[in-house]
Design a protein around this motif. Sequence first.
Motif, PDB file in Angstrom:
ATOM      1  N   GLU A  87       0.833  -1.205   0.000  1.00 31.37           N
ATOM      2  CA  GLU A  87       0.000   0.000   0.000  1.00 31.37           C
ATOM      3  C   GLU A  87       0.870   1.258   0.000  1.00 31.37           C
ATOM      4  OE1 GLU A  87      -3.937  -1.557   2.401  1.00 31.37           O
ATOM      5  OE2 GLU A  87      -2.107  -1.116   3.536  1.00 31.37           O
ATOM      6  N   ALA A  88       1.960   1.232   0.747  1.00 33.97           N
ATOM      7  CA  ALA A  88       2.870   2.379   0.777  1.00 33.97           C
ATOM      8  C   ALA A  88       3.474   2.619  -0.602  1.00 33.97           C
ATOM      9  CB  ALA A  88       3.963   2.164   1.817  1.00 33.97           C
ATOM     10  N   GLY A  89       3.791   1.537  -1.310  1.00 36.28           N
ATOM     11  CA  GLY A  89       4.311   1.667  -2.668  1.00 36.28           C
ATOM     12  C   GLY A  89       3.299   2.282  -3.613  1.00 36.28           C
ATOM     13  N   LEU A  90       2.048   1.893  -3.470  1.00 35.62           N
ATOM     14  CA  LEU A  90       0.987   2.469  -4.307  1.00 35.62           C
ATOM     15  C   LEU A  90       0.808   3.957  -4.014  1.00 35.62           C
ATOM     16  CD1 LEU A  90      -1.660  -0.401  -4.140  1.00 35.62           C
ATOM     17  CD2 LEU A  90      -0.357   0.332  -6.160  1.00 35.62           C
ATOM     18  N   PHE A  91       0.915   4.327  -2.733  1.00 30.98           N
ATOM     19  CA  PHE A  91       0.801   5.745  -2.378  1.00 30.98           C
ATOM     20  C   PHE A  91       1.954   6.533  -3.010  1.00 30.98           C
ATOM     21  CE2 PHE A  91       1.394   9.413   0.509  1.00 30.98           C
ATOM     22  CZ  PHE A  91       0.141   9.987   0.378  1.00 30.98           C
ATOM     23  N   ARG A  92       3.154   5.984  -2.977  1.00 28.02           N
ATOM     24  CA  ARG A  92       4.291   6.655  -3.619  1.00 28.02           C
ATOM     25  C   ARG A  92       4.051   6.790  -5.122  1.00 28.02           C
ATOM     26  NH1 ARG A  92       6.964   3.919   0.465  1.00 28.02           N
ATOM     27  NH2 ARG A  92       7.352   2.057  -0.804  1.00 28.02           N
ATOM     28  N   ASP A  93       3.467   5.766  -5.738  1.00 25.70           N
ATOM     29  CA  ASP A  93       3.129   5.851  -7.164  1.00 25.70           C
ATOM     30  C   ASP A  93       2.126   6.982  -7.414  1.00 25.70           C
ATOM     31  OD1 ASP A  93       4.766   3.683  -7.689  1.00 25.70           O
ATOM     32  OD2 ASP A  93       3.105   2.253  -7.940  1.00 25.70           O
ATOM     33  N   LEU A  94       1.150   7.102  -6.532  1.00 23.12           N
ATOM     34  CA  LEU A  94       0.146   8.164  -6.669  1.00 23.12           C
ATOM     35  C   LEU A  94       0.798   9.534  -6.563  1.00 23.12           C
ATOM     36  CD1 LEU A  94      -2.793   9.151  -6.862  1.00 23.12           C
ATOM     37  CD2 LEU A  94      -2.972   8.795  -4.379  1.00 23.12           C
ATOM     38  N   ILE A  95       1.671   9.709  -5.581  1.00 26.75           N
ATOM     39  CA  ILE A  95       2.355  10.998  -5.415  1.00 26.75           C
ATOM     40  C   ILE A  95       3.253  11.270  -6.624  1.00 26.75           C
ATOM     41  CG2 ILE A  95       3.967  12.310  -3.971  1.00 26.75           C
ATOM     42  CD1 ILE A  95       1.031  11.841  -2.837  1.00 26.75           C
ATOM     43  N   GLY A  96       3.878  10.222  -7.157  1.00 27.30           N
ATOM     44  CA  GLY A  96       4.685  10.379  -8.363  1.00 27.30           C
ATOM     45  C   GLY A  96       3.857  10.824  -9.555  1.00 27.30           C
ATOM     46  N   ALA A  97       2.666  10.266  -9.694  1.00 26.41           N
ATOM     47  CA  ALA A  97       1.767  10.670 -10.790  1.00 26.41           C
ATOM     48  C   ALA A  97       1.351  12.125 -10.635  1.00 26.41           C
ATOM     49  CB  ALA A  97       0.542   9.758 -10.826  1.00 26.41           C
ATOM     50  N   ILE A  98       1.141  12.551  -9.393  1.00 26.74           N
ATOM     51  CA  ILE A  98       0.797  13.958  -9.146  1.00 26.74           C
ATOM     52  C   ILE A  98       1.986  14.843  -9.501  1.00 26.74           C
ATOM     53  CG2 ILE A  98       0.262  15.645  -7.341  1.00 26.74           C
ATOM     54  CD1 ILE A  98      -1.438  13.350  -6.027  1.00 26.74           C
ATOM     55  N   ALA A  99       3.188  14.446  -9.078  1.00 26.97           N
ATOM     56  CA  ALA A  99       4.389  15.222  -9.396  1.00 26.97           C
ATOM     57  C   ALA A  99       4.603  15.321 -10.903  1.00 26.97           C
ATOM     58  CB  ALA A  99       5.605  14.605  -8.721  1.00 26.97           C
ATOM     59  N   ASP A 100       4.259  14.258 -11.622  1.00 28.10           N
ATOM     60  CA  ASP A 100       4.360  14.261 -13.086  1.00 28.10           C
ATOM     61  C   ASP A 100       3.190  14.997 -13.735  1.00 28.10           C
ATOM     62  OD1 ASP A 100       6.672  12.762 -12.912  1.00 28.10           O
ATOM     63  OD2 ASP A 100       5.673  10.852 -13.360  1.00 28.10           O
ATOM     64  N   GLN A 101       2.246  15.431 -12.925  1.00 26.05           N
ATOM     65  CA  GLN A 101       1.028  16.107 -13.381  1.00 26.05           C
ATOM     66  C   GLN A 101       0.295  15.254 -14.422  1.00 26.05           C
ATOM     67  OE1 GLN A 101       1.008  20.388 -13.827  1.00 26.05           O
ATOM     68  NE2 GLN A 101       3.090  20.475 -13.006  1.00 26.05           N
ATOM     69  N   ASP A 102       0.101  14.006 -14.064  1.00 22.13           N
ATOM     70  CA  ASP A 102      -0.558  13.037 -14.935  1.00 22.13           C
ATOM     71  C   ASP A 102      -1.920  12.679 -14.331  1.00 22.13           C
ATOM     72  OD1 ASP A 102      -1.378  10.913 -16.524  1.00 22.13           O
ATOM     73  OD2 ASP A 102       0.601   9.964 -16.548  1.00 22.13           O
ATOM     74  N   GLY A 114      -3.429  20.655 -12.267  1.00 20.51           N
ATOM     75  CA  GLY A 114      -3.636  20.575 -10.819  1.00 20.51           C
ATOM     76  C   GLY A 114      -5.110  20.572 -10.477  1.00 20.51           C
ATOM     77  N   LEU A 115      -5.873  21.409 -11.156  1.00 16.03           N
ATOM     78  CA  LEU A 115      -7.317  21.460 -10.947  1.00 16.03           C
ATOM     79  C   LEU A 115      -7.959  20.124 -11.289  1.00 16.03           C
ATOM     80  CD1 LEU A 115      -9.941  22.998 -10.317  1.00 16.03           C
ATOM     81  CD2 LEU A 115      -9.879  23.857 -12.677  1.00 16.03           C
ATOM     82  N   GLU A 116      -7.548  19.514 -12.399  1.00 13.29           N
ATOM     83  CA  GLU A 116      -8.106  18.220 -12.793  1.00 13.29           C
ATOM     84  C   GLU A 116      -7.755  17.139 -11.770  1.00 13.29           C
ATOM     85  OE1 GLU A 116     -10.309  15.392 -14.596  1.00 13.29           O
ATOM     86  OE2 GLU A 116     -10.363  17.553 -14.916  1.00 13.29           O
ATOM     87  N   MET A 117      -6.519  17.160 -11.269  1.00 14.63           N
ATOM     88  CA  MET A 117      -6.124  16.172 -10.260  1.00 14.63           C
ATOM     89  C   MET A 117      -6.942  16.358  -8.980  1.00 14.63           C
ATOM     90  SD  MET A 117      -1.987  15.713 -10.799  1.00 14.63           S
ATOM     91  CE  MET A 117      -1.579  17.437 -10.513  1.00 14.63           C
TER      92      MET A 117
END
Length: 119
Positions: free
Chosen positions: A18-33, A70-73
Amino acid sequence: MFYIDPETGERRAWTAEEAGLFRDLIGAIADQDAEYVDLILEDSPSLAHAHNENGFTALSFAAGYHNAVGLEMVRVLMTYGSSVYAEDNRGFTPIHDVNGIADQALKAQFGIAMGIGTD
């Protein structure tokens, strides 16, 4: 990393997966995806209620991107029940990030997406 159950308010530590998935989510946000953010949350909607050791949620990170992506995320995260009132260890919430937006039209759009006033 921790999870707060939105119904019971219980706090529990994440598993390594679960922690790995959260890091993936934060990475997707950082990539603005925003599309990948949605895909991750579709598979693991509880991540919308997770926070790291400093209390930062995915919504905290997304609200810091003061642009259309950012608004879409933010919209995606709100769809999965992220809380605009989740405080980090300093007492800040995603609302504080929105209040820092200089463009008043964009600030209003973030407010609408988050269900808050922006005055």
